[in-house]
Structure formats: structure tokens, C-alpha cells
Write a protein that holds these residues in place. Sequence first.
Motif, short mmCIF file in Angstrom:
data_model
loop_
_atom_site.label_atom_id
_atom_site.label_comp_id
_atom_site.label_asym_id
_atom_site.label_seq_id
_atom_site.Cartn_x
_atom_site.Cartn_y
_atom_site.Cartn_z
N LYS A 80 -10.36 3.70 -3.51
CA LYS A 80 -9.38 4.29 -2.15
C LYS A 80 -9.69 4.05 -0.85
O LYS A 80 -10.93 3.42 -0.64
N ALA A 140 -0.03 -2.22 2.70
CA ALA A 140 -0.89 -1.78 2.02
C ALA A 140 -1.17 -2.48 -0.14
O ALA A 140 -0.43 -3.06 0.33
N LEU A 172 9.83 3.47 3.01
CA LEU A 172 8.43 3.09 2.12
C LEU A 172 8.87 1.56 0.92
O LEU A 172 9.47 2.31 0.78
N SER A 198 7.94 -1.55 -1.72
CA SER A 198 7.09 -1.83 -3.10
C SER A 198 7.51 -3.01 -3.63
O SER A 198 8.49 -2.84 -4.09
N SER A 234 -3.16 -3.16 -3.85
CA SER A 234 -3.50 -3.04 -5.00
C SER A 234 -3.52 -3.53 -6.31
O SER A 234 -2.45 -4.01 -6.46
N VAL A 258 -4.79 4.93 0.95
CA VAL A 258 -4.75 4.02 0.08
C VAL A 258 -4.69 4.34 -1.05
O VAL A 258 -6.36 3.66 -0.90
N TYR A 312 -4.95 6.52 8.05
CA TYR A 312 -3.44 6.17 6.50
C TYR A 312 -5.02 5.29 5.52
O TYR A 312 -5.31 4.55 5.95
N ILE A 326 4.52 8.96 -1.64
CA ILE A 326 3.70 9.31 -0.49
C ILE A 326 3.42 10.98 -0.73
O ILE A 326 4.35 11.80 -0.30
N LEU A 373 0.10 6.64 -0.55
CA LEU A 373 0.57 6.56 0.61
C LEU A 373 0.35 7.37 1.27
O LEU A 373 0.60 8.31 1.16
#
Length: 205
Positions: A115, A137, A65, A67, A139, A103, A101, A36, A190
Motif C-alpha cells: 500500500k 499509480a 480510470l 490501466s 504496482s 494505491v 489517495y 476503485i 485506488l
Amino acid sequence: MAALAAIGACSQEGELVVDQGVGITSVLTSCPAVGIPDYTGDVTLFSGSGKTASDLDLTAAMTNLRSNCDDGGEKVYTTATFDVVARRADVRGARTVTLPYFVTVLRAGSAVVSKRVGEVTLTFADGEERAMASGNAASYVDRSASSLPEDIREQITRRRRPGDPEAALDPLADPEVKAAIARTRFEMLLGFQLTEDQLAYNATR
């Protein structure tokens, strides 16, 4: 945003190895660093035109957060989840608040690859001061783009023996090697999609 994103962490480590000579073992990952950016992890809403304590309406912050990265295919797939905790000043009545928000995926610390903007919705029951919601989120990054070329990898990991003119040189200091490593660095960032006023408020309070 590029300036804020520069705080992202590096995605590789280097370890010096001495074993019948001097060599470099480089530990690289294709997975992007996830974080972040400064000043984007919380948001403050005001009920009036002022920004004093009496004008405070709601505060919210991103936390927890987490991942996960799958780099086993041609595309490196990264997912992230987070919580948003919020507190409101006026607890009268039920209320729903939706916060946007972003990403974004950066390459080499500043180049925006992608984005997207999502939303997280908080629900306050009548009389409740606090609320919490979760967001997520994801990607994709091309594995070929996040991997070092073989010639650069060989230059970094090649074993160097005592007496070798290159033994005293740090291959990671070579401008060509540094540029190649930078191109493989990706970050997935994020934060709340803030207005200019909200971002300035976070940066100066």
C-alpha cells in the motif's frame, strides 16, 4: 479496507469446450484487476463542524480510470491513470487543494501485499467553481505468484472423454483448484485516502 476491497473483479474466465470429448479451456491472466473500491471514489470536505448543504466546502470524484499491464517479464508491471474532478462552494479567490489517495495491491481478495499513498493537487482560479487534475499509480507483482502451478493447470485443462469418470466433474469446483486460483488473483485498487468520518459519510449518504 479488506471488506471494501472484496468488490474487485475476477481476473480469469472459464469456457467449456466440446470437441471429441469434454474439456475445459481456461483463460488466465497474470495482470491484476484494477478498480476503485466502493465509497472511496469521492470525497466531501466541509467548512464547519456540521454536514449540511450550508457547510459544504468541496466535493471531488475519481473518474476515467485507465490501466495498462506488462506481463512479459518476471515482474508483472501495472500502471494506472485517473482524473479527479472537483467543485467548490465558494468561488472567491484562487485556491489550491491537495487530496491524498491510496494505491493498494490485494491477493486473494483480502491479503494486502502493498500500500502506498500519493497526492493529487487541484488548482482553482479566482471565480472558478470547478477544477480537474490527473493522478497515476503503479504496482509490481511477481509473475510466479500470479501464475497457476503446472499440476493445477494440467488438472484444469486436461481433456476428458465421454465415459471418463471425471468427465462429469467440474475441475474448478475442486477445493484444491479453487484455492490455487484464488492465490493467483491480484487486484490493484485506488481510492481517496479517507478519514473514518469521510468513509462513514460516503457509506451512509
